[in-house]
Design an enzyme around this catalytic site. Structure first.
Site, short mmCIF file in Angstrom:
data_model
loop_
_atom_site.label_atom_id
_atom_site.label_comp_id
_atom_site.label_asym_id
_atom_site.label_seq_id
_atom_site.Cartn_x
_atom_site.Cartn_y
_atom_site.Cartn_z
N HIS A 22 0.82 -1.21 0.00
CA HIS A 22 0.00 0.00 0.00
C HIS A 22 0.85 1.25 0.00
CE1 HIS A 22 0.47 -0.72 4.42
NE2 HIS A 22 0.52 0.60 4.46
N ASP A 25 0.54 -7.76 0.62
CA ASP A 25 0.74 -6.32 0.77
C ASP A 25 2.24 -6.06 0.73
OD1 ASP A 25 0.69 -3.64 1.37
OD2 ASP A 25 -0.25 -3.86 3.34
N GLY A 47 2.92 5.49 9.52
CA GLY A 47 4.32 5.74 9.21
C GLY A 47 5.18 4.51 9.40
N SER A 99 4.28 1.57 8.35
CA SER A 99 3.99 0.65 7.26
C SER A 99 5.25 0.28 6.48
CB SER A 99 2.99 1.28 6.29
OG SER A 99 1.69 1.22 6.79
N SER A 159 2.01 -4.27 7.63
CA SER A 159 0.88 -3.98 6.75
C SER A 159 -0.08 -3.00 7.40
CB SER A 159 0.15 -5.27 6.38
OG SER A 159 -1.01 -5.01 5.62
#
Length: 463
Positions: free
Chosen positions: A215, A245, A325, A327, A343
């Protein structure tokens, strides 16, 4: 059973010197002695989490359809293996597993039955704000619903779970809301979003690259290592939502020296040595650009999460906290295994909550990349190679390196130098009092110090 943790606690990694036990030895007769030297073939062995993972893989192949999952008991440091349909076949199933060093227990639900139940949930209860994963400790599917699942949506989910039959699934409510952990506004890297670098890898064409969340990869096409800085990397592949992801992001300069380590703050790094499969019950560490270093346990595997953007499958469920942040950041083990990429989930590092991770092993397989550093002159093909039908979805951008450091591998050497031969020993995991974190991974909500540290880390290795 999940283990409650102080969500404010930051993990502390200290150096250790324990050599990993070779996986191949686990099934050999001379590996059946307990650690005190006593020879007892039926006594479960005391194992490190990584060795338990290796043994579980071997036993899954050995036991076939009788294998119904496994988990690591962190208190006894033993591998627990679930088996079904062992009546009349004990010598071929239970005895072999016990001789290999596992603790064996008979359960009701087979892997096939649990998979069928998960498919029913997918068909009848794919509702934003829900998630489910197999929990081998209960031999059931753990279903979680966030605060948005109310009214008719809750009734639908509850009736679907009940329709699976008693003893097949449990359901609980989360205090937060499932979301991906991308941060806007004070973006450090690109496209108005901040993420974290997961692990540096070598792309299939030999060029230097890194893995981060998918993402993040669809949020921006190019990423920088400093706020408003020049781009240093471009997304090559991104998957989100769907079967994972993850993103593969190639450094624009093909001569980039991309170290295979995780920057855990305070001038310390953890060397990344290998990719590792997640094991339920095992302790894991997460590094991210917003909240720094935290630890927790793996709660479930093959998790399905229904984010507002869509459904993502094949994730790892944990109780490690994370915030926007973080991720794409690194999930790794104390003995240097690269386990996952952050994720999303619910909660934060104040209230806690569930966090889900993309397995590194499946991301590597899908992208054709290999874990580890790519040296100078590795190739001038930095934009090449869309592996595995790699989607450049939504102009995919890549994970931000907001301080994440890459993860896996040896342990942090208190002297500041990474010692690949050592294993990380996070037994002194935290300071609940909130005292200074010896790892030096300060709270990154104010991001200035960490962003500067991360920028220097990447610039040092990108010239």
């Amino acid at each position: 059973m999940s283990h409650k943790r102080n969500p404010k606690r930051k993990a502390v990694i200290a150096a250790g010197g324990v050599a990993a036990l070779g996986a191949a030895a686990l099934l050999l007769p001379n590996a059946m002695a307990s650690q005190d030297g006593a020879s007892d073939a039926a006594a479960p062995k005391t194992l490190k989490a990584a060795d338990a993972t290796n043994l579980a893989t071997q036993l899954q192949n050995l036991l076939g359809d009788s294998f119904a999952g496994s988990y690591y008991d962190s208190d006894s440091k033993q591998l627990v293996v679930n088996v079904v349909d062992v009546s009349g076949d004990k010598n071929n199933v239970v005895v072999q597993a016990e001789k290999a060093g596992a603790k064996v227990r008979q359960v009701e639900n087979s892997t096939a039955e649990l998979s069928a139940a998960a498919q029913t949930l997918k068909t009848k209860a794919t509702i934003p704000g829900t998630a489910w994963a197999v929990d081998p400790r209960t031999n059931k599917i753990l279903v979680t619903a966030d605060t948005t699942v109310t009214g008719a949506k809750w009734n639908r989910l509850e009736s679907t779970v009940q329709g699976l039959g008693s003893g097949m699934a449990t359901i609980k409510k989360s205090a937060g809301t499932f979301k991906t952990f991308v941060s806007g506004g004070d973006a450090i890297f690109g496209g108005g979003a901040r993420c974290s670098l997961g692990f540096n890898v070598t792309a299939s064409d030999g060029s230097p690259a890194f893995l981060t969340a998918g993402h993040c990869g669809v949020a921006a096409e190019q990423w920088s290592d400093a706020q408003n800085g020049q781009p240093i990397a471009t997304v090559d592949q991104a998957v989100f939502p769907g079967d994972g992801d993850f993103s593969l992001v190639k450094y624009d300069d093909a001569t980039t020296q991309a170290p295979s380590d995780v920057n855990i703050g305070g001038g310390q790094t953890v060397q990344i040595l290998q990719a590792a499969e997640a094991t339920v019950g095992a302790q894991v560490f997460r590094m991210g650009s917003t909240t720094g270093l935290h630890d927790g346990q793996v709660l479930g595997l093959d998790a399905t999460v229904n984010y507002p953007e869509g459904t993502v499958t094949g994730l790892i469920q944990t109780d490690v906290c994370a915030e926007p942040g973080d991720s794409g950041g690194s999930l790794f083990t104390r003995d240097g295994g690269a386990v996952g990429l952050t994720s999303g989930g619910s909660g934060d590092c104040t209230a806690g909550g569930e966090t889900f991770f993309q397995p590194v092993t499946t991301a590597l397989t899908a992208t054709g990349a290999t874990l580890g550093a790519a040296g100078a002159g590795a190739g001038d093909q930095a934009g090449a190679g869309d592996q595995a039908g790699a989607g450049d979805q939504a102009g995919a951008g890549a994970g931000d390196q907001a301080g994440g450091g890459d993860a896996v591998g040896g342990a942090a050497d208190p002297s500041g130098a990474a010692d690949p031969s050592a294993t990380a020993d996070p037994s002194a995991t935290a300071d609940p009092s909130g005292a200074a974190d010896p790892s030096g991974a300060a709270d990154q909500n104010a991001a200035g110090q960490y962003a500067g540290q991360t920028s220097q880390h990447h610039k040092k290795h990108s010239r």
